[in-house]
Write a protein that holds these residues in place. Structure first.
Motif, mmCIF file in Angstrom:
data_model
loop_
_atom_site.group_PDB
_atom_site.id
_atom_site.type_symbol
_atom_site.label_atom_id
_atom_site.label_comp_id
_atom_site.label_asym_id
_atom_site.label_seq_id
_atom_site.Cartn_x
_atom_site.Cartn_y
_atom_site.Cartn_z
ATOM 1 N N GLY A 1 0.821 -1.215 0.000
ATOM 2 C CA GLY A 1 0.000 0.000 0.000
ATOM 3 C C GLY A 1 0.850 1.257 0.000
ATOM 4 O O GLY A 1 1.889 1.332 0.650
ATOM 5 N N GLU B 1 -5.241 1.980 -3.586
ATOM 6 C CA GLU B 1 -4.302 1.992 -2.468
ATOM 7 C C GLU B 1 -3.964 3.434 -2.112
ATOM 8 O O GLU B 1 -4.111 4.347 -2.926
ATOM 9 C CB GLU B 1 -3.039 1.210 -2.796
ATOM 10 C CG GLU B 1 -2.226 1.727 -3.958
ATOM 11 C CD GLU B 1 -0.974 0.882 -4.157
ATOM 12 O OE1 GLU B 1 -0.016 1.064 -3.363
ATOM 13 O OE2 GLU B 1 -0.947 0.051 -5.091
ATOM 14 N N SER C 1 -1.053 2.522 5.700
ATOM 15 C CA SER C 1 -1.544 2.492 4.322
ATOM 16 C C SER C 1 -2.443 1.285 4.117
ATOM 17 O O SER C 1 -2.479 0.360 4.930
ATOM 18 C CB SER C 1 -0.375 2.450 3.335
ATOM 19 O OG SER C 1 0.334 1.231 3.464
ATOM 20 N N SER D 1 -4.133 -1.405 0.825
ATOM 21 C CA SER D 1 -4.172 -1.853 -0.562
ATOM 22 C C SER D 1 -5.394 -2.745 -0.714
ATOM 23 O O SER D 1 -5.596 -3.673 0.074
ATOM 24 C CB SER D 1 -2.893 -2.621 -0.925
ATOM 25 O OG SER D 1 -2.978 -3.131 -2.252
#
Length: 909
Positions: A337, A358, A367, A369
């Motif tokens: 991500g 993402e 992060s 994804s």
């Protein structure tokens, strides 16, 4: 004064000659001269030199011959001891620094001259050593880069980032000159005084210049990659530019184009590696085993390319950290991500729709994804209905990952995958206004994987990764038959039969891995793993209900359960060390120790692994390896296609683990820029491989399966050649495999104890894959595949006896197992991409042709009699007593994948 330019008179002559030359040369010769000077730049040109106990004069003479430089020095310049030196691919600066490292000689380079002067004798001191460590990431997204090269140009030592982007390098105190490189990225250099342990996180920027061409490989080898043999790191650009059926880029289809790998059935995604079966491949998704990696009976794999970061295939030289299968490891790593910005892609194709997103949840800290894929038919159930029939098939995949960075020492990853295939068929028929018959059938199968992973840096030399995961594969087959008749208000009949068939396997697993790098020449890995398997080969449940005139005649629930639950405990520990012996030799030595407990019995296995890499001059190298593997699970199957009804079962008290020893030797050449050549030979011995007994097979039931199989031995051998163009507007590879695989079973139980060819024993396999980039807007990819025919067992002669009572008795004559060699198959796939940049991203139209010249390759074959006439017999009274017919069979083939065009639209933003 000692000099190759020995006197003032000579110097004056050279000066006058230079003046005349400069006054008379043309523009062309001036450019040539400038080019030569540029090429002689010590920061760009590299040389190799080897000396043993050489005097200063001998050293100077060889250096002048190899480099074209002139040495100037006085009588006061002398050696303290003779020079012994063996280096390759070093600059002038680096060679001189090594030669005079412990000598009272200093140097200065001026143009094409090297001036030597006397200096104080360096004092031998015990140099302190410090460690540099950190992560190498994408400069735009902060995505970790796997296998990035880290090299110190002063010490000429290096390493590579591990599967989580972490590296560590220990160097002597002093100036450090590091370079960081990765495929498709600009090389970054970092120089600094090293006087303490240092954490250095590096972000690499994409090389826009290189992005304009397709790059398939990076020949640089560092750290653990130096000894890898039979291994292919497959960039996603290579997968995405390889045309496949219906325009779907597919990881397993691309792997099938590698030497030594083939598809079991033409056009499908099963993997048969170096003479092994499909269940002998360990397919990992972020380190978690996947038991069924196929959609649509193997036409596609479950891996959505947009969710994948890197794919590595091991065919031999198995690192000790892998175990549990005999033939190959497919290690798939997914995106972590983007921690900087939001972006994604939307794709609409002939068969599927895909979306990928993402971006940061907390910038530079957390992060995500997210990727999804499904077929159009998921929402079109009624569209396939006619005259009482309704059927539909669809599949989908969902990948999700969250990545959180606590600090430079600690990171947490949570990942999820769920995929499913769904098929249903309904039939309804009415007789008049009061009678009807209805049938409903459904088949669902799929995988679910949930994992938590924690990376922690204990010290700058010790890295750990701990994973806890749950993995489930299950299949459900349901059926219902219902009949209803209403004769009158008082007379009726109702009948309903429901059945359900389930199968699956479920794992709970714990694994912790450690990377320890005490010095650059030793890269040690060790760890432990525990898996708790729950096998559910099958459970049959059925219910019957019958009513007549409103009165229940029968309402019964049947449970026919065979091998309802089987449990297995699998524990393993491993250790491996990748180390250097001198400047030319690298070794990887390790051991994988495993224990499997089932049905109260323990199976213990010690599996040594060893590989060695020796580097010659001019880009030549050789590698050799030995690997021992053990496998504790089997897949029961009776069809050449990847059917969801294939069942996984563990070893038992009577069925021992499969084992394999593999020996490999290979030669490699990378001396031509942009080209790589390799040739590998292998010999593999297998024990306790399974084969069905004569006259029996498996059809969705594992009941008494141990009694239907025999354990025997197998062997496979082959030579694999690969030539690959890795850089430029035209890239690609040619792979050729010459191979043989067979099986043998004792006591005459199968084929009278004689060796017979394995069913996917194909003598010749060729794959040619090419990509060309015409411009920023248009690129084309093509692949051509040729395979000589595999084998199949078919009756050579069939006798049908018609008895007087009208019954038929059929007898098949088969001389030996796998007695027919199928015809060769070949096909051409072509795909063209039309790209256009927009204000917010890039849009691409892909037009593909699968099997472009419509080669009618056999997907399935069967034997067919030429006639059905019977020779009749009569007794002395003329009464008919029966008859028979004996005829030879001929092979009939079925082709499921003819020429298939497709169109796909993709928008990246």
């Amino acid at each position: 004064m000692k000099s190759s330019i020995c006197s003032p008179r000579t110097i004056r002559k050279l000066f006058l000659m230079g003046a005349v030359l400069l006054s008379t040369c043309t523009l062309q010769s001036t450019l040539v001269f400038a080019t030569c000077v540029l090429q002689a730049n010590p920061s760009q040109t590299r040389f190799s030199i080897k000396l043993q106990n050489a005097t200063l004069e001998e050293f100077v003479k060889q250096m002048e011959q190899k480099t074209g430089y002139s040495f100037i020095y006085g009588e006061e310049v002398c050696l303290n001891s003779r020079i012994t030196l063996a280096v390759r691919d070093l600059t002038i600066n680096e060679i001189l620094r090594k030669a005079f490292e412990m000598q009272p000689i200093g140097f200065e380079i001026s143009g094409k001259h090297i001036l030597l002067h006397k200096r104080p004798m360096p004092q031998k001191t015990v140099s302190r050593r410090f460690t540099i460590s950190g992560y190498v990431t994408d400069g735009a997204s902060s995505e970790t880069l796997i296998g990035a090269n880290v090299l110190d140009s002063r010490q000429r030592v290096g390493t590579a980032t591990n599967p989580f982007g972490f590296y560590t390098l220990t160097l002597p105190e002093g100036d450090a000159e590091l370079s960081f490189s990765y495929l498709g990225y600009e090389t970054r250099h970092s120089s600094f005084p090293l006087n303490k342990d240092t954490v250095l996180n590096i972000r690499l920027n994409t090389n826009n210049e290189l992005a304009e061409v397709i790059i398939l490989s990076d020949k640089k080898e560092a750290g653990i990659q130096a000894t890898a043999m039979g291994a292919h790191e497959i960039p996603m650009a290579q997968i995405q530019h390889t045309p496949a059926v219906l325009g779907e880029a597919d990881i397993l289809k691309t792997i099938q184009l590698m030497p030594g790998v083939q598809a079991g059935t033409e056009g499908f995604s099963g993997l048969y590696v170096r003479g092994g079966g499909p269940d002998q491949n360990l397919i990992l998704l972020d380190g978690i085993p996947v038991y069924n990696a196929d959609h649509l009976l193997g036409v596609f794999s479950i891996f959505t390319p947009e969710a994948v970061k890197k794919v590595t295939l091991f065919k031999s030289s198995f690192p000790a950290r892998y175990g549990g299968r005999l033939s190959s490891i497919v290690d798939v790593r997914t995106n972590d991500g983007d921690m900087k910005r939001y972006h994604g892609a939307l794709s609409i194709g002939t068969l599927t729709d895909k979306i990928h997103l993402e971006g940061p949840i907390i910038k530079d800290r957390t992060s995500f994804s997210l990727s999804g894929r499904t077929t159009h038919t998921a929402f079109m159930g009624k569209a396939f209905s006619s005259d009482g029939d309704e059927f539909n098939y669809y599949f989908y995949d969902l990948n999700a990952k969250v990545n959180h960075k606590f600090n430079d020492r600690s990171r947490l990853f949570l990942s999820f995958y769920h995929g499913k295939d769904h098929y249903h068929y309904n039939f309804k028929e009415s007789y008049g206004t009061s009678d009807c018959y209805e049938s409903k059938n459904g088949l669902n199968w799929g995988n679910t994987i949930v994992a938590g992973r924690w990376n922690y840096v204990f010290t700058n030399k010790l890295f750990s990764n701990t994973t806890v995961a749950f993995n489930s594969y299950r299949m459900i087959l349901k059926g219902r038959a219902k009949e209803e008749n209403i004769y009158s208000s008082s007379q009726s009949y109702f009948y309903q039969y429901d059945s359900e068939y389930r199968s699956g396997i479920r794992d709970w697993s714990f694994r912790t891995d450690f990377d320890y790098t005490p010095i650059p020449s030793h890269h040690i890995k060790f760890g432990v793993e525990y898996l708790y398997h729950t096998f559910r080969p099958e459970t049959n449940t059925s219910k019957m209900k019958e009513e007549e005139n409103g009165v229940t005649e029968q309402d019964t629930l049947y449970n026919s359960i065979s091998n309802s639950y089987l449990h297995g405990h699998e524990a393993s520990v491993y250790a491996e060390d990748n180390f250097d012996i001198g400047s030319r030799t690298s070794l990887n030595a390790g051991v994988h120790i495993s224990l499997f407990n089932t049905q109260g019995k323990n199976y213990f296995s010690i599996q040594p692994r060893l590989s060695v890499h020796y580097r010659f001059d001019h880009g030549f190298s050789v590698k050799a390896s030995f690997s021992q593997m053990a496998q504790y699970v089997h897949q029961l199957s009776s069809t050449p296609l990847a059917m969801p009804t294939d069942l996984w079962v563990p070893i038992t008290k009577n069925i021992r683990p499969m084992r394999a020893n593999q020996y490999s030797l290979g030669g490699y050449y990378t001396g031509i820029r942009g080209w790589e050549f390799s040739i590998e030979g292998y010999y593999k011995q297998m024990r306790n491989v399974l084969e069905y007994q004569n006259g029996v097979s498996f059809f969705g039931s594992s009941t008494n399966w141990e009694e239907k199989v025999e354990m025997g031995k197998g062997r496979s051998m082959g030579i694999e050649f690969m030539a690959q163009k890795t850089i430029g507007k035209t890239t690609g590879w040619l792979a050729y495999t010459l191979a043989k695989a067979d099986r043998q079973f004792k006591d005459g139980s199968i084929n009278d104890g004689e060796r017979f060819p394995y069913k996917y024993d194909r003598r010749h396999s060729i794959s040619l894959c090419l990509n060309h980039k015409f411009s920023e807007r248009i690129d084309i990819g093509a692949s051509w595949i040729y395979n000589s025919g595999g084998t199949v067992t078919l009756p050579e002669q069939q006798t049908v006896i018609l008895k007087p009572d009208g019954s038929i008795e059929q007898t098949d004559y088969i001389s030996k197992r796998n007695n027919y060699r199928l015809p060769a198959s070949h096909r051409l796939n072509i795909g063209v991409n039309f790209n256009k940049k927009t204000k917010h991203g890039m849009r691409t139209w892909n037009i593909s042709l699968y099997n472009a010249y419509n080669s009618m390759n056999p997907t399935l074959v069967y034997g067919k009699r030429r006639d059905y006439d019977y020779l009749a017999y009569k007794d002395e009274h003329g009464k008919y007593t029966g008859g028979y017919n004996t005829s030879k069979l001929f092979i009939k083939k079925i082709t499921l994948l003819p020429i298939i065009p497709s169109v796909t639209y993709t928008y990246k933003f």
